[in-house]
Design a protein around this motif. Sequence first.
Motif, PDB file in Angstrom:
ATOM      1  N   LEU A 224      -7.112  -2.291  32.898  1.00  0.00           N
ATOM      2  CA  LEU A 224      -6.509  -2.810  34.346  1.00  0.00           C
ATOM      3  C   LEU A 224      -6.786  -4.386  33.970  1.00  0.00           C
ATOM      4  CD1 LEU A 224      -4.795  -2.651  36.418  1.00  0.00           C
ATOM      5  CD2 LEU A 224      -6.789  -1.731  37.737  1.00  0.00           C
ATOM      6  N   GLY A 225      -7.861  -5.342  33.293  1.00  0.00           N
ATOM      7  CA  GLY A 225      -8.662  -6.113  33.437  1.00  0.00           C
ATOM      8  C   GLY A 225      -7.278  -6.362  32.695  1.00  0.00           C
ATOM      9  N   SER A 226      -7.436  -6.270  31.526  1.00  0.00           N
ATOM     10  CA  SER A 226      -6.314  -6.598  30.226  1.00  0.00           C
ATOM     11  C   SER A 226      -4.881  -7.131  30.976  1.00  0.00           C
ATOM     12  CB  SER A 226      -6.496  -6.107  29.394  1.00  0.00           C
ATOM     13  OG  SER A 226      -7.890  -6.021  28.604  1.00  0.00           O
ATOM     14  N   ALA A 227      -4.627  -5.145  31.506  1.00  0.00           N
ATOM     15  CA  ALA A 227      -3.019  -6.201  31.889  1.00  0.00           C
ATOM     16  C   ALA A 227      -2.780  -7.172  33.179  1.00  0.00           C
ATOM     17  CB  ALA A 227      -2.721  -4.467  33.028  1.00  0.00           C
ATOM     18  N   TRP A 232      -1.045 -12.891  34.782  1.00  0.00           N
ATOM     19  CA  TRP A 232      -1.404 -13.729  34.888  1.00  0.00           C
ATOM     20  C   TRP A 232      -0.505 -14.838  33.802  1.00  0.00           C
ATOM     21  CZ3 TRP A 232      -1.635 -17.520  38.574  1.00  0.00           C
ATOM     22  CH2 TRP A 232      -2.561 -18.427  37.957  1.00  0.00           C
ATOM     23  N   SER A 233      -0.786 -14.603  32.350  1.00  0.00           N
ATOM     24  CA  SER A 233      -0.749 -15.500  30.897  1.00  0.00           C
ATOM     25  C   SER A 233       1.093 -15.397  31.256  1.00  0.00           C
ATOM     26  CB  SER A 233      -1.133 -14.910  30.245  1.00  0.00           C
ATOM     27  OG  SER A 233      -0.466 -13.919  29.857  1.00  0.00           O
ATOM     28  N   ARG A 242       8.528 -18.942  36.973  1.00  0.00           N
ATOM     29  CA  ARG A 242       7.968 -19.168  37.629  1.00  0.00           C
ATOM     30  C   ARG A 242       9.133 -19.219  38.945  1.00  0.00           C
ATOM     31  NH1 ARG A 242       4.239 -22.015  34.117  1.00  0.00           N
ATOM     32  NH2 ARG A 242       5.489 -23.935  34.355  1.00  0.00           N
ATOM     33  N   TRP A 243      10.572 -19.797  37.815  1.00  0.00           N
ATOM     34  CA  TRP A 243      11.433 -20.135  38.871  1.00  0.00           C
ATOM     35  C   TRP A 243      12.196 -18.781  39.205  1.00  0.00           C
ATOM     36  CZ3 TRP A 243      12.817 -24.094  42.017  1.00  0.00           C
ATOM     37  CH2 TRP A 243      11.876 -25.714  41.369  1.00  0.00           C
ATOM     38  N   LEU A 244      12.044 -17.671  38.340  1.00  0.00           N
ATOM     39  CA  LEU A 244      12.889 -16.627  38.964  1.00  0.00           C
ATOM     40  C   LEU A 244      11.841 -15.832  40.630  1.00  0.00           C
ATOM     41  CD1 LEU A 244      12.983 -14.287  35.663  1.00  0.00           C
ATOM     42  CD2 LEU A 244      14.822 -14.568  37.382  1.00  0.00           C
ATOM     43  N   VAL A 245      10.149 -15.666  40.155  1.00  0.00           N
ATOM     44  CA  VAL A 245       9.521 -15.421  41.930  1.00  0.00           C
ATOM     45  C   VAL A 245       9.848 -16.013  42.420  1.00  0.00           C
ATOM     46  CG1 VAL A 245       7.391 -15.855  42.317  1.00  0.00           C
ATOM     47  CG2 VAL A 245       7.767 -15.119  40.217  1.00  0.00           C
ATOM     48  N   ILE A 246       9.867 -17.942  42.394  1.00  0.00           N
ATOM     49  CA  ILE A 246      10.448 -18.351  43.536  1.00  0.00           C
ATOM     50  C   ILE A 246      11.910 -17.963  44.449  1.00  0.00           C
ATOM     51  CG2 ILE A 246      10.842 -20.780  44.036  1.00  0.00           C
ATOM     52  CD1 ILE A 246       9.120 -21.874  42.792  1.00  0.00           C
ATOM     53  N   ALA A 247      12.243 -17.849  43.526  1.00  0.00           N
ATOM     54  CA  ALA A 247      14.179 -17.357  44.013  1.00  0.00           C
ATOM     55  C   ALA A 247      14.418 -15.735  44.411  1.00  0.00           C
ATOM     56  CB  ALA A 247      14.952 -17.112  42.700  1.00  0.00           C
ATOM     57  N   ARG A 248      13.286 -15.249  44.002  1.00  0.00           N
ATOM     58  CA  ARG A 248      13.212 -13.427  44.258  1.00  0.00           C
ATOM     59  C   ARG A 248      12.210 -13.564  46.187  1.00  0.00           C
ATOM     60  NH1 ARG A 248      14.506  -8.895  42.734  1.00  0.00           N
ATOM     61  NH2 ARG A 248      13.301  -7.251  44.874  1.00  0.00           N
ATOM     62  N   VAL A 249      11.376 -14.331  45.898  1.00  0.00           N
ATOM     63  CA  VAL A 249      10.995 -14.695  47.448  1.00  0.00           C
ATOM     64  C   VAL A 249      12.246 -15.108  48.092  1.00  0.00           C
ATOM     65  CG1 VAL A 249       8.761 -16.422  48.824  1.00  0.00           C
ATOM     66  CG2 VAL A 249       7.959 -14.894  46.193  1.00  0.00           C
ATOM     67  N   VAL A 250      12.330 -16.072  48.146  1.00  0.00           N
ATOM     68  CA  VAL A 250      13.397 -17.192  48.840  1.00  0.00           C
ATOM     69  C   VAL A 250      14.364 -15.814  49.283  1.00  0.00           C
ATOM     70  CG1 VAL A 250      15.146 -18.443  49.238  1.00  0.00           C
ATOM     71  CG2 VAL A 250      13.269 -19.236  48.218  1.00  0.00           C
ATOM     72  N   ARG A 251      14.974 -15.271  47.820  1.00  0.00           N
ATOM     73  CA  ARG A 251      15.924 -14.054  48.412  1.00  0.00           C
ATOM     74  C   ARG A 251      15.631 -12.853  49.109  1.00  0.00           C
ATOM     75  NH1 ARG A 251      18.677 -11.021  49.863  1.00  0.00           N
ATOM     76  NH2 ARG A 251      20.697  -9.109  48.372  1.00  0.00           N
ATOM     77  N   SER A 252      14.346 -12.622  49.590  1.00  0.00           N
ATOM     78  CA  SER A 252      13.742 -11.404  50.468  1.00  0.00           C
ATOM     79  C   SER A 252      13.613 -11.991  51.667  1.00  0.00           C
ATOM     80  CB  SER A 252      11.686 -11.355  50.280  1.00  0.00           C
ATOM     81  OG  SER A 252      11.325 -12.376  50.158  1.00  0.00           O
ATOM     82  N   ALA A 253      13.795 -13.092  51.958  1.00  0.00           N
ATOM     83  CA  ALA A 253      14.015 -13.393  53.365  1.00  0.00           C
ATOM     84  C   ALA A 253      15.488 -12.980  53.649  1.00  0.00           C
ATOM     85  CB  ALA A 253      14.531 -15.168  53.829  1.00  0.00           C
ATOM     86  N   SER A 366       6.165  -5.661  36.102  1.00  0.00           N
ATOM     87  CA  SER A 366       5.531  -5.445  36.746  1.00  0.00           C
ATOM     88  C   SER A 366       4.793  -6.774  37.656  1.00  0.00           C
ATOM     89  CB  SER A 366       4.239  -5.554  36.424  1.00  0.00           C
ATOM     90  OG  SER A 366       3.616  -5.402  35.491  1.00  0.00           O
ATOM     91  N   ALA A 367       4.208  -8.305  36.450  1.00  0.00           N
ATOM     92  CA  ALA A 367       4.508 -10.036  36.677  1.00  0.00           C
ATOM     93  C   ALA A 367       4.617 -10.257  37.706  1.00  0.00           C
ATOM     94  CB  ALA A 367       4.448 -11.063  34.674  1.00  0.00           C
ATOM     95  N   ILE A 368       6.066 -10.022  37.187  1.00  0.00           N
ATOM     96  CA  ILE A 368       7.267 -11.309  38.787  1.00  0.00           C
ATOM     97  C   ILE A 368       7.758  -9.941  39.262  1.00  0.00           C
ATOM     98  CG2 ILE A 368       9.925 -11.367  38.930  1.00  0.00           C
ATOM     99  CD1 ILE A 368       9.743 -11.968  35.376  1.00  0.00           C
ATOM    100  N   GLY A 369       7.458  -8.905  39.995  1.00  0.00           N
ATOM    101  CA  GLY A 369       6.841  -8.500  40.790  1.00  0.00           C
ATOM    102  C   GLY A 369       6.370  -8.783  41.908  1.00  0.00           C
ATOM    103  N   LEU A 370       4.389  -8.350  40.950  1.00  0.00           N
ATOM    104  CA  LEU A 370       3.580  -9.113  41.809  1.00  0.00           C
ATOM    105  C   LEU A 370       3.586 -10.191  42.613  1.00  0.00           C
ATOM    106  CD1 LEU A 370       0.388  -7.510  42.474  1.00  0.00           C
ATOM    107  CD2 LEU A 370      -0.305  -8.810  40.054  1.00  0.00           C
TER     108      LEU A 370
END
Length: 422
Positions: A224-227, A232-233, A242-253, A366-370
């Motif tokens: 799990l630590g390696s995952a 994170w990497s 990073r932009w996908l994550v920001i856009a998804r967070v904004v869309r979550s509103a 999982s990285a983008i979702g987390l």
Amino acid sequence: MMELESRAPALVPRATHWWNFWICGWEAAIYIAAAQMMGPMTLIPFLFKQTGIDDAWLGLFTISALIAAVGGPIGSAWGGNRAYKLPFCLPVCFVQRLPFFAVPLGVWLLFSHPAALLWVLVGAWVASSFLGGVVEPVYHAMLTHSTRERWWGRLIGTRNVLAAAAGLATAVLVWRVNLAFTVPQNYIVLGWLGVVLLFVSYYLISRIREIPAPIAWRGERQSLGSALLSTWSIYRENTHVRWLVIARVVRSAGFVMGTYLPAFFISRCGLTEAQMWAPLALTSISEITAYTVGGWIVDRFGAKAALVMSGSLIFVNSFLLMHCYSMTAFILLYPSLSLGGSLLTIGWPTYILKFAPGEQRSAYWSAIGLASAPGSVVASIAGVVLVRMYGFEYIFYLSALGGLGSAVLFYLKVPRVRSAAV
């Protein structure tokens, strides 16, 4: 240390493609219909009304998004590296359905204790969502290997079209149960029927004909630590992620509007248990067209275009909803509401699956979702606070801002991806 094993990508036979296409479609249809019948989109708002629980607490169910995201790296570590992923998915999917027993049992034992019932139901959704988060990145990666790429958008769309068709049958079932039983027996019966349907969907998962992944690791299981380090990497080293994550967070509103839509519909139109079928039927009828059109848009114009359109529709629909005061107004607006949701539901997973390198689809998922989940939870908490303090109106302003902001970010900052990364 795991050893990488690479093989030539297998061509999915036509018969296998169509078998998996329809099996996965009907599995999702039955699961979604059952979850909608028992969940915060249909049964629970009426149950809240009947027991006196404040509608604002519906926002607690959206915390399940964060819990699901926490499960993503676990699934990627334990199942994402396997060539054959179905043996990992089956036991997790079985256990993931068990928390839904809390719906009929909770109503039976705690109907006269609303506070305890609230936390039992929220706990069940959180537990189920965590296990769903564990299996989701592995399950979707398995589907991409077992169906043809040019149909990925329509695969996800068809699953929801069939779910909408199943939802119509479920609406009739809900109507008949509420005619035959009084409160709280009707909630108990609907809960048990939903549990049965969930396990029918589980049986269909076991019938999938899996095509092995072209790239896998002989060790199969990561720590799990390696995952988590890999997660994170991916976020740290890839600007587009990073932009996908920001856009998804904004869309979550924009999710706030969907979370409270059934309760808002019930409040504006004064619906009773005898009319419990109405939100489910309207959703099902409009989604049949919305997901058909949405799947075609994703495959024809690309997932990025679908995401931009989804945010734009959420922006417009948020303002239109504030002026809905009758059943007719809701009937006219529901198709547009469903199309906005369907474009995200189909466009987002299709985009991630094509954007991610083939051997890292589970890890990217999982990285983008987390990374997106904490911001989504903040939007959900804001919805709870706004509804408790000011009523429904202000959540539509929050939703409109989220829709507009995400449309701009998806358009300007997210790259266009038309075919899967190799």
